[in-house]
Design an enzyme around this catalytic site. Structure first.
Site, PDB file in Angstrom:
ATOM      1  N   GLY A  71      53.190  24.668   3.403  1.00  0.00           N
ATOM      2  CA  GLY A  71      52.559  25.252   4.575  1.00  0.00           C
ATOM      3  C   GLY A  71      53.345  26.411   5.153  1.00  0.00           C
ATOM      4  O   GLY A  71      54.560  26.506   4.988  1.00  0.00           O
ATOM      5  N   GLU A 140      59.862  17.994   4.161  1.00  0.00           N
ATOM      6  CA  GLU A 140      59.307  17.891   5.516  1.00  0.00           C
ATOM      7  C   GLU A 140      60.195  17.130   6.494  1.00  0.00           C
ATOM      8  O   GLU A 140      60.369  17.542   7.649  1.00  0.00           O
ATOM      9  CB  GLU A 140      57.917  17.244   5.468  1.00  0.00           C
ATOM     10  CG  GLU A 140      56.856  18.074   4.788  1.00  0.00           C
ATOM     11  CD  GLU A 140      56.855  17.939   3.273  1.00  0.00           C
ATOM     12  OE1 GLU A 140      56.036  18.598   2.626  1.00  0.00           O
ATOM     13  OE2 GLU A 140      57.683  17.174   2.738  1.00  0.00           O
ATOM     14  N   ASP A 148      53.701  14.569   3.627  1.00  0.00           N
ATOM     15  CA  ASP A 148      52.256  14.557   3.841  1.00  0.00           C
ATOM     16  C   ASP A 148      51.502  15.133   2.648  1.00  0.00           C
ATOM     17  O   ASP A 148      52.013  15.149   1.534  1.00  0.00           O
ATOM     18  CB  ASP A 148      51.914  15.314   5.125  1.00  0.00           C
ATOM     19  CG  ASP A 148      52.230  16.807   5.040  1.00  0.00           C
ATOM     20  OD1 ASP A 148      53.025  17.201   4.172  1.00  0.00           O
ATOM     21  OD2 ASP A 148      51.662  17.574   5.849  1.00  0.00           O
TER      22      ASP A 148
END
Length: 392
Positions: A71, A140, A148
């Site tokens: 991301g 993460e 995730d």
């Protein structure tokens, strides 16, 4: 002849060649990181091609030196004052379900960096190809988030307690190690990828057996190097089977003092520098994932991410992003600053279900397989924040 769906400036390029459909993640300068636009386009193409009888094979690849680095952290940081990142989070987890359950063969050509959400387009593929340039990681927890994009489902199904190790330590695996761990299916030298792609798009038969046979013509039988963590699994299992993060660290520290375990020290150092809140939430999510379905894991991940982005129990995610990607001082100031200060009550709170209409809408039958899109939920017009049903 290939027909491009989008111009060369678009963040996702799509092409049709015979019965093959190609997706290229096209933000090479940003390591092909995931944005709302990226996820929106991916979902559009995949839905269209799954419904197209002429489409028989989907190939994923990334432009430049990365497949996908996960991301866009700066996007999340800039959206910290509002819910502007809700859309990309919802769309990504919804997309993860469809990648896992896609009805047509999917091949991922994962050359270069494969991190975080980027790995969700590689590991679930029927055929996932890695190279000597591939680097995998789930970092993460180190920045205050949690594992995730369906990896709370994937990692607990790796051998022993390797999943807990990868999730908590952000340890990196190379292509050979991904093969050994079961995170990829084939190892192909990077210099052969272009030729392999050409062979795949020109296959006369695109059934899964023919696809695998073609890839196997290019693949090498590889084993992890002698010093690989894949050869340390007995130690990893011994430490990462412990019930709590505190006990895991204590056990790992004890092992680090044993002869031959010098490899533990740098990993342990990184583990201790990670967000205490992120570590505790991640461990619980991975442990729960062992007994949950894919849909249950994705719904749980959605709750966790939304609660963390809204700083329900901690703002560590924004501090982690600041230290890594904004100020780049690599000196995050976590709050709480120690594992002991992260109570079980706080951790439990972010796992609580939302009201039904606020949950991630995973399809429950084939008729509604592509239903539950973000734009068809209450979220676009929502004025209030979703809270766990027993919120305090």
């Amino acid at each position: 002849m290939a027909r491009e769906h989008s111009n060369s400036e678009e963040v996702v390029l799509a092409a049709e060649v015979g019965h093959a459909r190609l997706i290229t993640l096209n933000r090479p300068r940003q390591l092909n990181v995931i944005t709302s636009r990226v996820v929106f386009l991916l979902a559009q193409f995949l839905e269209k091609w799954e419904k197209d009888d002429d489409a028989k094979l989907v190939i994923f690849k990334g432009a430049g030196r990365a497949f996908c680095a996960g991301g866009d952290l700066k996007m999340f940081y800039e959206g910290r004052k509002d819910d502007s990142c809700l859309e990309v989070v919802y769309r990504m987890y919804w997309l993860c379900y469809h990648i896992h359950t896609y009805k047509k063969p999917m091949v991922a050509l994962a050359n270069g960096i494969v991190m975080g959400g980027g790995a969700s387009m590689v590991v679930p593929a029927k055929v996932s190809v890695v190279t000597e340039k591939t680097v995998f990681s789930m970092p993460e927890a180190s920045i205050g988030l949690h594992t995730d994009c369906s990896f709370s489902y994937i990692l607990p199904r790796l051998p022993g307690y390797l999943g807990e190790f990868l999730a908590l330590t952000s340890a990196r695996l190379n292509g050979k190690e991904m093969i050994a761990a079961g995170l990829a299916t084939h190892f192909v030298p990077s210099e052969k990828l272009h030729e392999l792609e050409n062979r795949l798009v020109n296959l006369s038969s695109t059934d899964e057996d023919s696809i695998r046979a073609t890839v196997e013509e290019f693949s090498l039988n590889v084993q992890p190097d002698q010093e690989s963590i894949m050869n340390k699994l007995s130690t990893i299992d011994k430490c990462f089977c412990e019930e709590s993060v505190e006990e895991i660290i204590k056990s790992f520290e004890a092992e680090s003092k044993m002869d031959g375990n010098e490899w533990i020290s740098p990993i342990l150092k990184g583990l201790k520098r990670s967000s205490p809140t992120g570590l505790k939430i991640t461990l619980k999510s991975i442990r729960r994932g062992r007994k949950r379905t894919l849909a249950e894991c994705l719904k749980n991940e959605f709750r966790l991410t939304m609660n963390l982005l809204r700083s329900v129990i901690s703002s560590d995610v924004y501090e982690g992003i600041r230290a890594l990607s904004i100020d780049k001082d690599n000196a995050p100031k976590w709050n709480p600053s120690s594992l002991q200060e992260v109570s079980g009550e706080k951790v439990d709170f972010v796992f609580q279900p939302f009201a039904d209409e606020l949950e991630l809408q995973i399809p429950t039958d084939e008729k509604s397989r592509w239903g539950g899109k973000y734009e068809n939920t209450v979220y676009p017009s929502l004025k209030r924040e979703p809270q766990p049903q027993n919120s305090r």
